[in-house]
Design a protein around this motif. Structure first.
Motif, PDB file in Angstrom:
ATOM      1  N   ARG A 188       0.841  -1.203   0.000  1.00 21.94           N
ATOM      2  CA  ARG A 188       0.000   0.000   0.000  1.00 21.94           C
ATOM      3  C   ARG A 188       0.874   1.251   0.000  1.00 21.94           C
ATOM      4  O   ARG A 188       0.605   2.217  -0.721  1.00 21.94           O
ATOM      5  N   ARG A 218       1.450   4.393  -3.140  1.00 23.64           N
ATOM      6  CA  ARG A 218       1.250   5.840  -2.912  1.00 23.64           C
ATOM      7  C   ARG A 218       2.407   6.660  -3.477  1.00 23.64           C
ATOM      8  O   ARG A 218       2.284   7.866  -3.677  1.00 23.64           O
ATOM      9  N   LEU A 269       0.692  12.679   1.612  1.00 20.45           N
ATOM     10  CA  LEU A 269       0.877  11.313   1.118  1.00 20.45           C
ATOM     11  C   LEU A 269       2.051  10.629   1.819  1.00 20.45           C
ATOM     12  O   LEU A 269       1.980   9.439   2.163  1.00 20.45           O
ATOM     13  N   ASP A 282       1.011   9.499   5.143  1.00 23.09           N
ATOM     14  CA  ASP A 282       0.291   8.229   5.029  1.00 23.09           C
ATOM     15  C   ASP A 282       1.264   7.062   4.850  1.00 23.09           C
ATOM     16  O   ASP A 282       1.065   5.974   5.404  1.00 23.09           O
TER      17      ASP A 282
END
Length: 271
Positions: free
Chosen positions: A86, A90, A156, A159
């Motif tokens: 994941r 990104r 981002l 994250d």
């Protein structure tokens, strides 16, 4: 990017299209950075790109998420793999939003669409920032969108850091885990520099365009350049010594542009 071509490109396809047009051999420069740097100290993220390219060369329809998960499972452990996959998915958007300005790129076209304001390990200032600013200054929506991208790039990476923190407990090699985490801290610090520098200079130019009468632009410029100054110091003093991080980006006009602007923007003390 290998699978579908980067989103900044106007060319269709990716490795699948290349295969359909007869390409059967692939060569890639596997070292990050430019002629002078940045030089990576840990090749973990270089390795994942090599793994993906090698697999796509054999199967052009392979799923990038599954490739990222398989690589992470092999290198950092199966329990960490979904979170790391994941994170990796990104990364393209984070880099695109940090280094490019979409509203400007649409005006300029596909060749050097960011006027190389950042190139290799150099962050430029002066004329290159002015060139980015000028086509956007009269269109408030494009002006705001260009600066919003930089904040989105930082978000981002936040994250991605969160993804990695979730994965860390499942990575057996603690040294590798810590160094990889440090590289993400490096990325966040660098993108914060981009964000505050570009925002500060854009608002500074807006202020000077308005004969230094626009107090809102002056305030925005001052706040952002002060934050840039802090981010630049953190990058040099706190991030640079971390194990596993790359060599630092260098100012090739950024500091020389920002410091005089800051001095000019500071309000004159009342007598």
């Amino acid at each position: 990017v290998y699978a579908e071509v980067g989103q900044e490109s106007t060319y269709p396809g990716g490795i699948r299209r290349a295969y359909e047009r007869g390409v059967r051999r692939v060569w890639v420069w596997d070292q990050g950075g430019g002629w002078g740097g940045p030089t990576v100290a840990n090749d973990l993220w270089v390795d994942v790109n090599l793994y993906a390219l090698a697999k796509l060369a054999w199967n052009t329809r392979a799923d990038p998420y599954l490739l990222a998960r398989d690589w992470a499972s092999q290198r950092l452990g199966p329990w960490a793999a979904p979170r790391l996959a994941r994170l990796l998915l990104r990364s393209e958007q984070a880099v695109l939003k940090a280094f490019y300005l979409e509203p400007y790129a649409r005006i300029r076209g596909s060749w050097a669409p960011n006027v190389l304001w950042v190139r290799d390990d150099a962050i430029y200032g002066g004329a290159r920032i002015v060139e980015l600013y000028r086509p956007l200054r009269q269109d408030s929506a494009k002006f705001r969108a260009a600066l919003a991208e930089k904040a989105e790039a930082v978000a981002l990476v936040e994250d991605m850091l969160a993804d990695f923190r979730e994965a860390m407990a499942f990575i057996p090699d603690r040294r590798q885990a810590q160094e990889a985490y440090n590289t993400l801290r490096y990325q966040r610090a660098l993108f914060q520099i981009f964000r505050y520098y570009l925002s500060g200079m854009f608002y500074y130019y807006r202020w000077t365009d308005g004969s230094r009468q626009d107090s809102a632009a002056q305030r925005q410029a001052l706040e952002n350049l002060r934050q840039w100054q802090e981010a630049w110091a953190i990058y040099q003093q706190e991030i640079a010594p971390l194990p596993g991080v790359a060599s630092l980006f260098q100012s090739q006009g950024m500091v020389e542009t920002a410091h005089p602007a800051l001095l000019e923007l500071e309000p004159t003390p009342a007598r």
